[in-house]
Design a protein around this motif. Sequence first.
Motif, PDB file in Angstrom:
ATOM      1  N   THR A 294       0.815  -1.217   0.000  1.00 35.89           N
ATOM      2  CA  THR A 294       0.000   0.000   0.000  1.00 35.89           C
ATOM      3  C   THR A 294       0.850   1.269   0.000  1.00 35.89           C
ATOM      4  O   THR A 294       1.885   1.350   0.660  1.00 35.89           O
ATOM      5  CB  THR A 294      -0.919   0.046   1.236  1.00 35.89           C
ATOM      6  OG1 THR A 294      -0.124   0.080   2.419  1.00 35.89           O
ATOM      7  CG2 THR A 294      -1.820  -1.169   1.276  1.00 35.89           C
ATOM      8  N   TYR A 295       0.348   2.243  -0.742  1.00 34.72           N
ATOM      9  CA  TYR A 295       0.986   3.559  -0.850  1.00 34.72           C
ATOM     10  C   TYR A 295      -0.112   4.611  -0.881  1.00 34.72           C
ATOM     11  O   TYR A 295      -1.299   4.292  -0.993  1.00 34.72           O
ATOM     12  CB  TYR A 295       1.851   3.642  -2.114  1.00 34.72           C
ATOM     13  CG  TYR A 295       2.903   2.559  -2.181  1.00 34.72           C
ATOM     14  CD1 TYR A 295       4.169   2.759  -1.644  1.00 34.72           C
ATOM     15  CD2 TYR A 295       2.613   1.320  -2.751  1.00 34.72           C
ATOM     16  CE1 TYR A 295       5.129   1.758  -1.680  1.00 34.72           C
ATOM     17  CE2 TYR A 295       3.570   0.311  -2.784  1.00 34.72           C
ATOM     18  CZ  TYR A 295       4.818   0.537  -2.258  1.00 34.72           C
ATOM     19  OH  TYR A 295       5.765  -0.459  -2.283  1.00 34.72           O
ATOM     20  N   ILE A 296       0.278   5.863  -0.841  1.00 33.60           N
ATOM     21  CA  ILE A 296      -0.700   6.940  -0.769  1.00 33.60           C
ATOM     22  C   ILE A 296      -1.623   6.958  -1.982  1.00 33.60           C
ATOM     23  O   ILE A 296      -2.786   7.334  -1.892  1.00 33.60           O
ATOM     24  CB  ILE A 296       0.014   8.304  -0.577  1.00 33.60           C
ATOM     25  CG1 ILE A 296      -1.007   9.381  -0.197  1.00 33.60           C
ATOM     26  CG2 ILE A 296       0.820   8.687  -1.810  1.00 33.60           C
ATOM     27  CD1 ILE A 296      -0.361  10.692   0.255  1.00 33.60           C
TER      28      ILE A 296
ATOM     29  N   VAL B   8      -4.085   3.223  -1.593  1.00 33.47           N
ATOM     30  CA  VAL B   8      -4.638   2.618  -0.389  1.00 33.47           C
ATOM     31  C   VAL B   8      -6.171   2.644  -0.369  1.00 33.47           C
ATOM     32  O   VAL B   8      -6.804   1.672   0.089  1.00 33.47           O
ATOM     33  CB  VAL B   8      -4.049   3.287   0.875  1.00 33.47           C
ATOM     34  CG1 VAL B   8      -4.475   4.750   0.988  1.00 33.47           C
ATOM     35  CG2 VAL B   8      -4.430   2.500   2.120  1.00 33.47           C
TER      36      VAL B   8
ATOM     37  N   GLU C  54       1.991   3.210   3.863  1.00 31.93           N
ATOM     38  CA  GLU C  54       0.703   3.849   4.132  1.00 31.93           C
ATOM     39  C   GLU C  54      -0.037   3.221   5.307  1.00 31.93           C
ATOM     40  O   GLU C  54      -0.981   3.809   5.827  1.00 31.93           O
ATOM     41  CB  GLU C  54      -0.163   3.810   2.867  1.00 31.93           C
ATOM     42  CG  GLU C  54      -1.308   4.794   2.858  1.00 31.93           C
ATOM     43  CD  GLU C  54      -0.851   6.251   2.983  1.00 31.93           C
ATOM     44  OE1 GLU C  54      -1.654   7.076   3.458  1.00 31.93           O
ATOM     45  OE2 GLU C  54       0.291   6.571   2.608  1.00 31.93           O
TER      46      GLU C  54
END
Length: 228
Positions: free
Chosen positions: A62-64, A67, A92
Motif C-alpha cells: 500500500t501507498y498513498i 490505499v 501507508e
Amino acid sequence: MKILLTTLNSKFIHTNLAIRYLKSYTKDLVDADIREYTINNDLDYILKDIYKNDYDVILFSTYIWNVLDIVKLCENIKKVKPNTIIGLGGPEVTYDSENAMEKYPFVDYILCGEGELVFRDLVMYLQGNKNIEDVEGKVYRNNGEIVVNRPKELLQNLDEIPSPYENLDPKEYENRIVYYETSRGCPFNCTFCSTSIFWERKCRLKEQRVLVEEISEFQRTYSYEYYS
C-alpha cells in the motif's frame, strides 16, 4: 497454501520492487504469485481476476496513491470469499497500523516496517512453524482485540536478499521500468516525508561487488543500456 503478492501501481510502466523482494526472500518456503494492476484498472476487473485464482492469502503493498482502492478491494474480497486471509504492508499502513486495523475490520494482518523478515515469519506462522506472538512487526486480531507485536529490527545486510531478477523474463518488463535498489533509508528527518519513520533514520548500502555483479548481469543477459 496459495499466496498472492499484489499492488496497484500508479501507471502501467511502473513495477513494484517490494513484492518481488518478498517473493525472493521466501522462495525456499513458498512459491508466491505476483500480480500487478494499476489505479486505472476497474476495481471489478481486479476483483474478478483475483477471485478466479482462488488464493488462500493475499498481501497488498500500500501507498498513498492506492490505499483507498485497495481497502475497497479487501472489503469486497472478504464478501465473496470470507476465508481469505488478507494482509496489508507498506508505508501507508505502517505509521498508523493500529488505527488502520480498527478502520478496516476485513483486514487480518498488517505487516509493519521492512517487509522481508516480517513476511517470512508470517509465512512460517501460517505453515504452522512459528507462534503468532513471535512474529515481530505484525498487527493482528485475537478474539476481537487488536494486538500489536513488538517491531522487527531492520535487516542489517541487504546482500542477504536474493536478487528478485534471477531468471527474469524480459517480456514481463517490456515497455516497463525495472527498479533496482542500491541502498535503503535516509538519515534526515524532513517533515513532509515518511521515510524517517519507515527506515528509522538509518541508511544501509549494498556491497559494491554485488552492485557491479547484478548490474553487469542485467546488461549482459538482457541488454539494458540506460540506468538512472
